[in-house]
Scaffold this active site. Sequence first.
Site, short mmCIF file in Angstrom:
data_model
loop_
_atom_site.label_atom_id
_atom_site.label_comp_id
_atom_site.label_asym_id
_atom_site.label_seq_id
_atom_site.Cartn_x
_atom_site.Cartn_y
_atom_site.Cartn_z
N GLY A 1 0.83 -1.20 0.00
CA GLY A 1 0.00 0.00 0.00
C GLY A 1 0.86 1.24 0.00
O GLY A 1 2.01 1.21 0.47
N GLN B 1 2.58 10.14 1.29
CA GLN B 1 3.91 9.52 1.46
C GLN B 1 4.89 9.97 0.38
O GLN B 1 6.09 9.73 0.50
CB GLN B 1 3.80 7.99 1.46
CG GLN B 1 3.17 7.43 2.72
CD GLN B 1 3.09 5.91 2.67
OE1 GLN B 1 2.15 5.35 2.15
NE2 GLN B 1 4.11 5.25 3.19
N CYS C 1 5.93 -0.09 7.28
CA CYS C 1 5.56 1.07 6.46
C CYS C 1 6.77 1.51 5.66
O CYS C 1 7.87 1.61 6.20
CB CYS C 1 5.10 2.20 7.39
SG CYS C 1 4.62 3.68 6.50
N LEU C 2 6.56 1.76 4.37
CA LEU C 2 7.66 2.23 3.52
C LEU C 2 8.24 3.55 4.03
O LEU C 2 9.38 3.87 3.74
CB LEU C 2 7.17 2.40 2.08
CG LEU C 2 6.79 1.11 1.34
CD1 LEU C 2 6.09 1.43 0.03
CD2 LEU C 2 8.02 0.26 1.08
N HIS D 1 -4.47 1.40 7.49
CA HIS D 1 -3.10 1.92 7.59
C HIS D 1 -2.90 3.07 6.59
O HIS D 1 -2.39 4.14 6.96
CB HIS D 1 -2.11 0.77 7.32
CG HIS D 1 -0.67 1.18 7.29
ND1 HIS D 1 0.26 0.70 8.20
CD2 HIS D 1 0.02 2.01 6.47
CE1 HIS D 1 1.45 1.24 7.93
NE2 HIS D 1 1.33 2.03 6.88
N GLU D 2 -3.34 2.84 5.34
CA GLU D 2 -3.15 3.88 4.32
C GLU D 2 -4.04 5.09 4.60
O GLU D 2 -3.64 6.23 4.37
CB GLU D 2 -3.42 3.33 2.92
CG GLU D 2 -2.55 2.16 2.49
CD GLU D 2 -1.06 2.39 2.72
OE1 GLU D 2 -0.60 3.54 2.64
OE2 GLU D 2 -0.34 1.42 3.02
N HIS E 1 -2.52 7.50 6.90
CA HIS E 1 -1.57 8.42 6.27
C HIS E 1 -2.27 9.69 5.79
O HIS E 1 -1.69 10.78 5.81
CB HIS E 1 -0.89 7.76 5.07
CG HIS E 1 0.26 6.85 5.43
ND1 HIS E 1 1.39 7.30 6.06
CD2 HIS E 1 0.44 5.53 5.23
CE1 HIS E 1 2.23 6.29 6.24
NE2 HIS E 1 1.67 5.18 5.75
ZN ZN Z 1 2.52 3.36 5.77
#
Ligand code: ZN
Length: 173
Positions: free
Chosen positions: A52, A57, A98-99, A140-141, A144
């Site tokens: 995701g 981000q 998480c990236l 989660h996304e 963000h």
């Molecule tokens: Zn994330």
Amino acid sequence: MTGTTTSDEWEILTYPDKRLRIPSEPVVELTDDTRKKALALADLMHIARGIGLAAPQVGWHVRVLAINLSGQPRDGLIFANPEVIRRSKATFAAKEMCLSVPGVDGKVVRPREIRIRCMNMDGEVNEFNLDGLLARCFLHEMDHLDGVLFIDRLGAAKKIAIRNKLKRLGGPE
Ligand code: ZN
């Protein structure tokens, strides 16, 4: 910097970059430019081998996210303006990564099932029931989009345990 993934246009911002904390604006009109950027977001997610990626981000502060649990480009989902309209009382804890917070993981408690409303890239608004990992990934996304990171949702002991890792990334914020 470790964990940094870039495409021609964007790089994935990493903690403690303050731009990750800026709440994103809804998509008011789905323009060709928005669609193009959303596809680029999904491409970057695939390059980074993430399941995701949310627009903020990459420093694009609109409510757009890309999700792909399988890693196969044909399974990629892109949505705008997602909102949770129902969530189950039942919850489960599972490890998240998480990236934007490379090298850190931790268990987060989230609802087992959710119902969401969101707009696809044709401008159609639909509702879906999601459960398990897919529900978790959406939540989660969506966090963000509100400037929230999964590390904010860890238990107190785990927050202390990851302190040194966050320091290595340049934190605390
Ligand atoms: Zn994330």
